[in-house]
Write a protein that holds these residues in place. Structure first.
Motif, PDB file in Angstrom:
ATOM      1  N   ALA A 193      57.308   8.917 -67.026  1.00 35.32           N
ATOM      2  CA  ALA A 193      57.335   7.817 -66.874  1.00 35.32           C
ATOM      3  C   ALA A 193      56.574   6.956 -65.855  1.00 35.32           C
ATOM      4  O   ALA A 193      56.858   5.913 -65.836  1.00 35.32           O
ATOM      5  CB  ALA A 193      59.140   7.156 -67.174  1.00 35.32           C
ATOM      6  N   GLY A 194      55.989   8.075 -65.233  1.00 35.23           N
ATOM      7  CA  GLY A 194      54.725   7.328 -64.092  1.00 35.23           C
ATOM      8  C   GLY A 194      55.938   6.478 -62.363  1.00 35.23           C
ATOM      9  O   GLY A 194      55.740   6.133 -61.839  1.00 35.23           O
ATOM     10  N   ARG A 195      57.780   7.242 -62.674  1.00 31.48           N
ATOM     11  CA  ARG A 195      57.889   6.655 -61.861  1.00 31.48           C
ATOM     12  C   ARG A 195      57.970   7.697 -60.689  1.00 31.48           C
ATOM     13  O   ARG A 195      58.044   7.580 -59.086  1.00 31.48           O
ATOM     14  CB  ARG A 195      59.521   7.374 -61.193  1.00 31.48           C
ATOM     15  N   VAL A 196      57.286   8.970 -60.766  1.00 31.12           N
ATOM     16  CA  VAL A 196      56.514   9.884 -59.228  1.00 31.12           C
ATOM     17  C   VAL A 196      55.057  10.167 -59.752  1.00 31.12           C
ATOM     18  O   VAL A 196      54.851  11.300 -60.384  1.00 31.12           O
ATOM     19  CB  VAL A 196      58.120  10.991 -59.483  1.00 31.12           C
ATOM     20  N   GLU A 197      54.495  10.193 -58.772  1.00 31.18           N
ATOM     21  CA  GLU A 197      53.230  10.769 -58.716  1.00 31.18           C
ATOM     22  C   GLU A 197      53.216  11.759 -57.982  1.00 31.18           C
ATOM     23  O   GLU A 197      53.387  11.824 -56.682  1.00 31.18           O
ATOM     24  CB  GLU A 197      52.280   9.271 -58.093  1.00 31.18           C
ATOM     25  N   LEU A 198      53.295  12.875 -58.001  1.00 29.39           N
ATOM     26  CA  LEU A 198      52.471  14.279 -57.936  1.00 29.39           C
ATOM     27  C   LEU A 198      50.819  14.190 -57.302  1.00 29.39           C
ATOM     28  O   LEU A 198      50.845  14.731 -56.460  1.00 29.39           O
ATOM     29  CB  LEU A 198      53.107  15.263 -58.849  1.00 29.39           C
ATOM     30  N   ASP A 199      49.807  13.581 -57.997  1.00 27.09           N
ATOM     31  CA  ASP A 199      48.977  14.051 -58.023  1.00 27.09           C
ATOM     32  C   ASP A 199      48.254  13.149 -57.370  1.00 27.09           C
ATOM     33  O   ASP A 199      48.469  12.191 -56.536  1.00 27.09           O
ATOM     34  CB  ASP A 199      47.556  13.353 -59.414  1.00 27.09           C
ATOM     35  N   PRO A 200      47.974  14.302 -55.887  1.00 24.68           N
ATOM     36  CA  PRO A 200      47.487  13.586 -54.671  1.00 24.68           C
ATOM     37  C   PRO A 200      46.355  12.509 -54.695  1.00 24.68           C
ATOM     38  O   PRO A 200      45.633  12.118 -53.738  1.00 24.68           O
ATOM     39  CB  PRO A 200      47.376  14.504 -54.098  1.00 24.68           C
ATOM     40  N   ARG A 201      45.750  12.672 -56.392  1.00 24.19           N
ATOM     41  CA  ARG A 201      44.302  12.341 -56.302  1.00 24.19           C
ATOM     42  C   ARG A 201      44.583  10.496 -55.794  1.00 24.19           C
ATOM     43  O   ARG A 201      44.026   9.385 -56.016  1.00 24.19           O
ATOM     44  CB  ARG A 201      43.063  13.050 -57.225  1.00 24.19           C
ATOM     45  N   ARG A 202      45.648  10.420 -56.173  1.00 26.63           N
ATOM     46  CA  ARG A 202      45.719   8.723 -57.071  1.00 26.63           C
ATOM     47  C   ARG A 202      46.740   8.186 -55.875  1.00 26.63           C
ATOM     48  O   ARG A 202      47.325   8.701 -54.959  1.00 26.63           O
ATOM     49  CB  ARG A 202      47.160   8.843 -58.016  1.00 26.63           C
ATOM     50  N   ASN A 203      47.283   6.961 -55.198  1.00 29.44           N
ATOM     51  CA  ASN A 203      47.511   6.732 -55.083  1.00 29.44           C
ATOM     52  C   ASN A 203      49.468   6.213 -54.990  1.00 29.44           C
ATOM     53  O   ASN A 203      50.072   6.568 -55.742  1.00 29.44           O
ATOM     54  CB  ASN A 203      47.486   5.051 -54.847  1.00 29.44           C
TER      55      ASN A 203
END
Length: 353
Positions: free
Chosen positions: A200-210
């Protein structure tokens, strides 16, 4: 970027000190402590040796520290609540005796009876470790790690807040390999309850993203120790290490979120940092698969260089020999650790020149 801040010492985890090869694959039977120190020393890239001695190894450690000019600045141990409360005092004393400044604490997700522990219990154990360790000159740090309370990384901020609400600094060991390998792996995301929030985009795991978890933790100023193990998002499981649950292995607990069954391969929490030679690795290798690992290193080092009161005190490489990692691989394990160490030094030099 010009910085007067110094790069913290770089250590190598003793479980990664094997001169493995096709003829001598990575083994659960480890070289002697003397050989581990020698290999880390001869790699020529490390400032310290990362491991907690057993009580009967203390004299050997002290001798090796002097002989190889490799201090032990960091040391780790696993703890099960309801079982290992007294063990904590013993391990803190050992850490102090060997000269460690940080004791990395891995608290299992389940207590001795198989009950899931609460964030409050994690915070209370940390506070106990802080009260016992600080008079000895040993800071506690809590690690991001599978099979531990933090396998669900959303728990880190509530635990940190609970500790800091008591007027005590929260020190965190960032080993983001335990998150990166879950990216794109629905089974692993569901295992720790992350699937819905990630999709759902509530948690961002990808360290390349803000605003990734790495960004949030760095902004909080809690990262004390950076552990680096190269992994790939949704990387291959360790097909060369088939589990035998009748044989106890470190980091494979009695109670686990993951179903460790005899006859299945280890989890995929390692991917070679340097390209393996023919026959040295069980799966295809692509340099691009390592970009998340590289980005975590970059972000932590950039934050450290830009932050006058940076809390970062230690860096260690964590290419280790256990089943979920490099067991039975045919590449040089100490060579892979050294390659990561060189990458850290090169990245830092580029940042501060």
């Amino acid at each position: 970027m010009v910085s007067q801040i110094q790069l913290p010492p770089i250590g190598c985890n003793g479980r990664g000190a094997q001169a493995s090869s096709i003829a001598a694959p990575v083994s659960l039977t480890e070289p002697s402590i003397e050989e581990q120190f020698r290999l880390v020393h001869e790699a020529g890239v490390f400032d310290s040796f990362d491991r907690l001695p057993m009580a009967n190894q203390l004299d050997t450690y002290l001798s090796c520290i002097e002989r190889y000019e490799l201090p032990v600045l960091t040391a780790s141990w696993f703890y099960v609540l309801g079982q290992d409360e007294e063990l904590l005092s013993e391990k803190l004393r050992l850490a102090a005796a060997v000269g460690a400044r940080q004791h990395n604490i891995m608290i299992h997700w389940h207590d001795a009876n198989g009950r899931s522990i609460t964030d409050r219990e994690v915070a209370e154990f940390y506070l106990r470790a802080y009260d016992q360790g600080m008079p000895l000159g040993v800071e506690p740090t809590l690690e991001l790690h599978v099979n531990m309370w933090s396998e669900d990384p959303r728990r880190v901020i509530p635990v940190a807040d609970a500790v800091r609400s008591r007027g005590v600094p929260f020190h965190f060991t960032l080993d983001y390999s335990h998150v990166i390998f879950k990216m794109g792996n629905d089974e692993e995301l569901r295992l720790c309850g992350l699937y819905d929030d990630v999709t759902a985009g509530r948690v961002e795991l990808d360290p390349r993203r803000n605003n990734s978890l790495v960004d949030q933790w760095l902004e909080m100023g809690i990262v004390r120790w950076l552990q680096i193990r190269s992994v790939a998002p949704n990387g291959p499981r360790n097909a060369w290490s088939i589990l035998d649950t009748t044989q106890p292995v470190a980091a494979v607990p009695q109670h686990s979120l993951f179903d460790y069954c005899t006859g299945v391969p280890g989890r995929g929490i390692l991917y070679p940092f340097e390209q393996p030679g023919p026959g040295e690795w069980h799966s295809p290798w692509e340099s691009a698969a390592l970009e998340c690992t590289r980005e975590v290193v970059r972000k932590v080092l950039i934050h450290h260089a830009k932050t006058p009161d940076s809390g970062l005190r230690a860096i260690t490489t964590e290419m280790i020999n256990l089943p979920d990692y490099a067991h039975n691989a045919r590449f040089s394990l100490i060579g892979q650790n050294a390659a990561i160490g060189r990458f850290v030094r090169t990245t830092w030099a580029e940042l501060v020149r």
